[in-house]
Design an enzyme around this catalytic site. Structure first.
Site, PDB file in Angstrom:
ATOM      1  N   ASP A   8       0.895  -1.166   0.000  1.00  0.00           N
ATOM      2  CA  ASP A   8       0.000   0.000   0.000  1.00  0.00           C
ATOM      3  C   ASP A   8       0.925   1.205   0.000  1.00  0.00           C
ATOM      4  OD1 ASP A   8      -1.597   2.131   0.591  1.00  0.00           O
ATOM      5  OD2 ASP A   8      -2.271   1.395   2.547  1.00  0.00           O
ATOM      6  N   LYS A  70       2.885  11.318  -3.813  1.00  0.00           N
ATOM      7  CA  LYS A  70       1.839  10.630  -4.572  1.00  0.00           C
ATOM      8  C   LYS A  70       0.883  11.622  -5.233  1.00  0.00           C
ATOM      9  CE  LYS A  70      -1.550   7.040  -3.549  1.00  0.00           C
ATOM     10  NZ  LYS A  70      -1.962   6.087  -2.504  1.00  0.00           N
ATOM     11  N   GLU A 169      -7.120   0.740  -4.275  1.00  0.00           N
ATOM     12  CA  GLU A 169      -7.093   0.615  -2.817  1.00  0.00           C
ATOM     13  C   GLU A 169      -8.410   0.086  -2.245  1.00  0.00           C
ATOM     14  OE1 GLU A 169      -5.666   4.509  -1.876  1.00  0.00           O
ATOM     15  OE2 GLU A 169      -3.685   4.029  -2.664  1.00  0.00           O
TER      16      GLU A 169
END
Ligand code: AMP
Length: 601
Positions: A8, A70, A169
């Site tokens: 993750d 990100k 996700e």
């Protein structure tokens, strides 16, 4: 084949997990943490740190501490306007218009910075598992477009990881649920992290999960909440002291840090004190910030942001063709889902209690590990079908966007479109591929322009060219074309996006070299430690046997100790340290032998 790891790769924090037989497990990092801050710091001397240690230097060296990268991965500079004020480091326009980071005297792509985080996670996994790790599943927000997915995959390649699959996700969280529960239900995965918000509706039928619809916002997360609080703190400070401190980077970093701490405290307390002594100073002396923030004020300040998550929930239900009554459970994911007001809003909207059985910080990595187990063949009975998050299409006459694969189509998916020429003897056809929902081409994300060249001269409209658009299981787009005779046309990409293969290879070689320099550095650190221990052991031996030690042996032992100390004082050279260590080992064994003989004699 080694283990496949599930990662993750979060905006704020990252987690790595693997499948231990049938049990997904989180891997502990070098610092003993289950969660690694997605932060890369550069020191003045050019050293690079990743994780907790990098996060620690954020307050003192904000310009050289890269967090939330990100937000920039796979984005063009001109698309990053909203994100730039959220960070204290310098974002500039890099190659082919992409956002790049200027730090420590050079430019880095967000892919490279993300690769440093991935490299650390890979290293933690290798230490933990005791074997090399080369393959991974990486999760991304459901709303990531093709460029962002491709860039994340490239980050993996730079870090030396073959990325077998990119998964969404919330889909990963649903996989964790599916693996754990295996019951029939329709769940809503509410994923509210540091940088993004995603909501997915997933239908679970025994072993099979099917994502029905997904929506999200890549610019809605904990950092936006912190920003709203920072603006409020700046205003409070201005009103009390009459000074505007918003232009100072260190001050902004301190305020952001305090805002985040206050926000987290308010998840359990009703009021928090935010104190920042010596925030600034002027001729009249130092100025301190001291304000009380109640939960009620907090909710008023960030209420509109939080409401936006509910708006997305409403829309996703519409798109899935379901109502709130059809949702059996709500799985809460991401750090920001801990905010009490968020929980209340979600509870109110769905009219039912929330599922708190999963750790919101770890459930995505756990799901990625389940996906790793599926690809390894270890987990057999679980399947999860995902959907495209954005519509894929091409630009057509009038600068309009024609959708070929609409959003929420199950992936992998493909679509063949016939195209032709518009004038006689036209020798080339240009295709502009886009992703998004707007009817206007310019309002969607451009993935690239493809040109089919070398067409035979023919009357307009007569060539029949088949263009195949495909979206793989990772949500990554590819385009190929062939003409009516079955001959593959040459495709040239007019506007290359992201990094080229050669650039990825270069970045990977550099990352490898850095790693091996670090490995070498840590090998010499290990050796120094060994020599230190050998010196202490020899000193102890001499002290304990002083009475029986021959004069000459004592003198030789002193010489040996001197050599050891010299090596420690003067050398970081691995070879020299190794020789010294070998010598000390031989000498200690020899002395021990003599002493044993003395005792026996
Ligand atoms: P994630 O991306 O899931 O790691 O979430 C990180 C975000 O969650 C950051 O913005 C944190 O400030 C926020 N966060 C973590 N814990 C809490 C909490 N207890 N209350 C409110 N926000 C939190």
């Amino acid at each position: 084949m080694g283990k496949v790891i599930g990662i993750d790769l979060g905006t704020t924090n990252s987690v790595v997990a693997f499948m231990d037989r049938l049990e997904p497990k989180v891997i502990i990092n070098e610092e003993g943490g289950r969660v690694t801050p997605s932060v890369v710091g550069f020191s003045k001397a050019g050293e690079r740190f990743v994780g907790e240690i990098a996060k620690r230097q954020m307050l003192i060296n904000p310009e050289a501490t890269i967090h939330s990268v990100k937000r920039f991965i796979g984005k063009r500079y001109r698309e990053a306007g909203r994100d730039i004020p959220l960070v204290n480091y310098e974002i500039v326009e890099g190659k082919s218009g992409d956002a790049a980071i200027s730090v420590a005297g050079r430019l880095y792509t967000p892919q490279e910075i993300s690769a440093f985080v991935l490299q650390k996670l890979k290293g933690s996994a290798e230490d933990f598992l005791g074997e090399p790790v080369t393959e991974a599943i990486i999760t991304v927000p459901a709303h990531f477009n093709d460029r962002q997915r491709q860039a994340t995959k490239d980050a993996g390649t730079i870090a030396g990881l073959n990325v077998l699959r990119i998964i969404n996700e919330p889909t990963a969280a649903a996989l964790a649920y599916l693996h754990d529960r295996k019951k029939n239900a329709t769940i809503a995965v509410f994923d509210f992290g540091g940088g993004t918000f995603d909501i997915s509706i997933v239908n679970i039928n025994g072993d099979i999960g099917e994502v029905r619809a997904t929506r999200g916002n890549n610019a809605l997360g904990g950092a936006d909440i912190d920003r709203a609080l920072v603006d409020w703190l700046l205003e409070e400070f201005r009103q009390e002291h009459g000074v505007d401190v918003s232009g100072d980077r260190i001050v902004r970093q301190r305020l952001r840090d305090a805002a985040e701490r206050g926000k987290i405290e308010l998840s359990t307390a009703m009021e928090t004190d935010i104190q920042l002594p010596f925030l600034t100073a002027d001729a009249s002396g130092p100025r301190h910030l001291q304000v009380a923030l109640t939960r009620a004020t907090f909710e008023m300040l960030v209420g509109p942001l939080l409401e936006r998550t509910i708006e997305e929930c409403r829309k996703v239900l519409q798109e899935s063709g379901m109502g709130v009554k059809d949702i059996d459970e709500i799985v809460m994911v991401g750090g920001s889902s801990r905010i009490p007001r968020v929980k209340d809003l979600v509870k109110e909207f769905f009219g039912r209690p929330l599922n708190h059985a999963f750790n919101p910080d770890e459930v995505v990595a756990i799901g990625a590990a389940v996906q790793a187990g599926i690809l390894e063949g270890e987990v057999k009975s679980v399947t999860l079908l995902d959907v495209t998050n954005l519509s894929l299409g091409i630009e057509v006459e009038g600068r309009r966007f024609a959708k070929l694969i609409p959003k929420n189509t199950t992936i992998p998916a493909q679509k063949v479109q016939l195209v032709s020429t518009v004038i006689d003897n036209q020798r080339a056809v240009k295709i502009h591929v886009l992703q998004g929902e707007s009817a206007l081409a310019s309002e969607n994300v451009s993935l690239g322009e493809f040109e089919l060249v070398g067409l035979d001269a023919a009357a307009r409209g007569s060539p029949r060219i088949e263009v195949k658009f495909a979206i793989d299981a990772s949500g990554i787009v590819s385009v190929s074309a062939r003409d009516g005779r079955g001959v593959h046309n040459q495709i040239t990409i007019r506007a290359p996006t992201g990094l080229s293969k050669a650039e990825i290879e270069d970045a990977r070689a550099e990352a490898d070299a850095h790693q091996s320099r670090r490995d070498k550095a840590s090998e010499s650190t290990e050796l120094r430690f060994t020599v230190e221990k050998q010196i202490v052991a020899l000193e102890t031996l001499i002290r304990e046997h002083k009475a029986v030690l021959h004069k000459q042996d004592a003198a030789e032992a002193e010489q040996a100790l001197k050599r050891g100390r010299m090596a420690l004082a003067k050398s970081t050279d691995k070879g020299n340290l190794q020789d010294t260590s070998n010598y000390l080992k031989r000498f200690a064994a020899h002395l021990q032998e003599k002493l044993t003989a003395v005792h026996l004699g």
